[in-house]
Design a protein around this motif. Structure first.
Motif, short mmCIF file in Angstrom:
data_model
loop_
_atom_site.label_atom_id
_atom_site.label_comp_id
_atom_site.label_asym_id
_atom_site.label_seq_id
_atom_site.Cartn_x
_atom_site.Cartn_y
_atom_site.Cartn_z
N LEU A 47 0.86 -1.19 0.00
CA LEU A 47 0.00 0.00 0.00
C LEU A 47 0.90 1.25 0.00
O LEU A 47 0.84 2.08 0.92
N PRO A 48 1.74 1.38 -1.05
CA PRO A 48 2.75 2.47 -1.04
C PRO A 48 2.14 3.86 -1.05
O PRO A 48 2.79 4.83 -0.66
N GLU A 49 0.87 3.96 -1.48
CA GLU A 49 0.25 5.29 -1.55
C GLU A 49 0.12 5.95 -0.17
O GLU A 49 -0.04 7.17 -0.08
N PHE A 50 0.20 5.15 0.90
CA PHE A 50 0.11 5.75 2.24
C PHE A 50 1.47 6.26 2.73
O PHE A 50 1.57 6.84 3.81
N LYS A 51 2.51 6.00 1.92
CA LYS A 51 3.85 6.57 2.17
C LYS A 51 4.37 6.32 3.58
O LYS A 51 4.87 7.24 4.25
N THR A 52 4.24 5.10 4.07
CA THR A 52 4.75 4.80 5.41
C THR A 52 6.14 4.21 5.33
O THR A 52 6.57 3.67 4.29
N GLN A 53 6.83 4.29 6.44
CA GLN A 53 8.16 3.71 6.58
C GLN A 53 8.05 2.77 7.77
O GLN A 53 7.78 3.23 8.89
N GLY A 54 8.16 1.46 7.51
CA GLY A 54 7.92 0.50 8.59
C GLY A 54 6.49 0.60 9.10
O GLY A 54 6.22 0.36 10.28
N GLY A 55 5.56 1.02 8.23
CA GLY A 55 4.14 1.10 8.63
C GLY A 55 3.77 2.40 9.32
O GLY A 55 2.64 2.57 9.78
N ALA A 56 4.71 3.34 9.42
CA ALA A 56 4.43 4.54 10.22
C ALA A 56 4.94 5.80 9.53
O ALA A 56 5.76 5.74 8.61
N HIS A 57 4.45 6.93 9.99
CA HIS A 57 4.99 8.23 9.60
C HIS A 57 5.80 8.76 10.78
O HIS A 57 5.25 8.97 11.86
N LEU A 58 7.09 8.93 10.56
CA LEU A 58 7.96 9.44 11.62
C LEU A 58 8.06 10.95 11.42
O LEU A 58 8.54 11.41 10.40
N HIS A 59 7.56 11.72 12.37
CA HIS A 59 7.49 13.18 12.18
C HIS A 59 8.83 13.85 12.49
O HIS A 59 9.68 13.28 13.17
N SER A 60 8.95 15.12 12.00
CA SER A 60 10.28 15.76 12.05
C SER A 60 10.73 16.11 13.47
O SER A 60 11.91 16.34 13.69
#
Ligand code: 5FX
Length: 538
Positions: free
Chosen positions: A46-59
């Motif tokens: 599901l690359p359209e959700f743009k996750t890394q390891g299933g998550a969004h790591l914020h800045s």
């Protein structure tokens, strides 16, 4: 494939595991054989959700979220794969689920009606796009709620008081503190919310097409439940956010039938109209069920995105400094104790890429070829802010045998250092909350790695067993589906051990080496000293 057994004849039980990086399924027959496994990886499929390891790591380095719509899309994709594989979905008698713990799913007013009215002509994803009042769910990797944690501890009389009431001191990732943060920073989103689910109860809600209750075991990971009464703790609710109890709904024991599969699943995938759904629970509680840990001293180590150490307990002994006490997922009167390290498989993988040419075989060989104790070298690998011990400043902290800081280690030493420090930490902190293993069951991807198993056996001085399937969360959920179904059939509570009496034994994979264990026992003192130093620097 055997089709009959004492737990029903010719029927199957499905366990789903909505975990950090993937959703997985394990289908068992009535003889407890795993007959089918399937998975959908979030980043890859599901690359359209743009996750890394299933998550969004914020800045900010502390905030970590995942889009709940991705979990919806992944469930549908998983069931489609199972149908394509010709799984006997029409013969599944009961389904249960496991979810990454602590993550919350925020559903806006009207979401219940949308769930009730699911139709097979449209995808789940299209029908549920607009039901979320918070589009990005905080997950267990988030450590951005320090302020809310301190406020909870202050309001309730200190860390030990919070631990005594809820089973754990206030932890950043625990759902109550995440709810407090959303209420304080985004009041209109809080006000627009009708129901706050955990990842596990959201999965159950998707399956029944209605709001499903939270189970007491996963509910213990919120800093909101009275661990002894197994009810919401009003003092904690009051400190967290207004009118919260109505948004959380009911809390029920793990073997509760929460409903039938919604007609959507019958029409779209051919599920049986009588298929029941048993309350879903957290991934660690489900692993405890999957590993059948009943006796004190039987301890499991789950090697996943996080590494966890856990076991059953008859009496809770909550600690203000480490670990958690949860309600037991399969025995309503018992408890489970657990220690969690955030830097698990992703951190090992990073060191593997840098020091072992991206190869697990090479990583295992380095472990088997280097001396236990690493010639006194000790490292702390904090790629993500760590939970146990609490280290917020990311980085690698390396020390020589005399405790002097080093910039880098000789080739190969990082491989041994990352694995040794992960398990020395679990031994130290597990011991502090009464988890003393006489035997260890290892599960999760890394339990297939012989080098890692050897370090575990030697650090703890106990034999290590493994199951044939490393997928204990989904298997535990399938066992729990069978357990709930048996309780429903008997119209009373049946001990989990009775239902699983014929489960296949675990295979002994590694014996401890006494000399190596003695090295680690000595090393633990130095490890503890250096750990305190690193924690104090943060
Ligand atoms: C448990 O307290 C944790 O935070 C993790 O093990 C998550 O459950 C991983 F999914």
């Amino acid at each position: 494939m055997k089709k009959s057994g004492k737990n029903g004849t010719g029927v199957y039980f499905l366990g789903l595991d909505s975990s950090t990086q993937a959703i997985k399924a394990a289908l068992i027959d009535s003889n407890l054989n795993v007959v089918h496994e399937q998975a959908v990886n979030f980043d890859k499929e599901l690359p359209e959700f743009k996750t890394q390891g299933g998550a969004h790591l914020h800045s900010d380095g502390l905030t970590v979220t995942s889009p709940p719509l991705m979990w919806v899309a992944a469930l549908e994709c998983l069931l489609q794969k199972m149908q394509d594989d010709k799984c006997p979905l029409d013969r599944i008698a009961a389904v249960s689920g496991s979810g990454q713990q602590h993550g919350s799913v925020w559903l806006r007013k009207g979401a219940r009606l949308t769930l009730n009215g699911l139709v097979a002509e449209k995808s789940l994803r299209d029908q549920l796009t607009d039901v979320f009042s918070v589009a990005d769910s905080p997950i267990w990797m988030d450590s951005s709620t320090g302020e809310q944690c301190r406020a909870l501890e202050k309001a309730l009389g200190g860390a030990q008081a919070v631990a005594n009431l809820t089973g754990s001191r206030a932890y950043e990732r625990f759902t109550g503190n995440q709810i407090a943060k959303i209420y304080q920073n985004r009041p209109s989103e809080y006000a627009a919310t009708e129901r706050i689910c955990l990842v596990s109860s959201f999965l159950a809600s998707l399956l029944i097409g209605d709001y499903a209750p939270i189970d007491t075991s996963d509910g213990s990971g919120m800093n909101l439940m009275d661990i002894r009464k197994k009810k919401w703790a009003s003092a904690a609710l009051k400190q967290t956010a207004p009118a919260l109890e109505a948004k959380l709904g009911e809390i029920v024991p793990g073997h509760t039938v929460v409903g039938k599969m919604h007609a959507f699943y019958r029409r779209k995938f051919g599920f049986n109209p009588d298929c029941i759904v048993i309350a879903c629970s957290g991934d660690n509680p489900c692993s405890l069920a999957g590993m059948r840990l009943q006796r004190t001293g039987d301890i499991a180590i789950s090697l996943g995105t996080s590494d966890t150490l856990f076991g059953s307990l008859a009496k809770p002994k909550p600690s203000a400094s480490e670990g958690h006490i949860f309600a037991n997922p399969v025995e309503p009167k018992a408890y489970m104790a657990m220690v969690v390290r955030k830097n698990g498989s992703l951190t090992r993988e990073r060191v593997r890429d840098e020091a072992a040419g991206k190869s697990w075989d090479k990583f295992a060989k380095i472990l088997l070829d280097t001396p236990p104790g690493n010639n006194g070298l000790i490292g702390f690998y904090v790629d993500q802010p760590e939970i146990t011990p609490p280290i917020m400043k990311t980085g690698v902290y390396r020390f020589d045998a005399k405790g002097k800081k080093l910039g880098k280690f000789p080739v190969g030493a990082d491989v041994r250092a990352v694995v040794e420090s992960q398990f020395l930490s679990l031994r130290l902190h597990g011991d502090n909350i009464g988890l003393k293993p006489s035997a260890i069951l290892a599960t999760g991807g890394a339990s297939a790695n012989e080098g890692i198993l050897k370090v575990i056996a030697d650090v703890f001085g106990a034999p290590v067993c493994v199951g044939e399937q490393p997928n204990s969360g989904a298997i535990g959920a399938a066992y729990r589906a069978m357990h709930g179904w048996e309780c429903r059939k008997a119209e009373k509570f049946i001990p989990f051990a009775d239902v699983l009496a014929d489960a296949p034994p675990f295979r002994k994979a590694m014996e401890p080496d006494r000399a190596a264990h003695a090295v680690y026992t000595k090393m633990l003192k130095q490890y503890e000293k250096l750990e305190k130093k690193v924690v104090a620097e943060n």
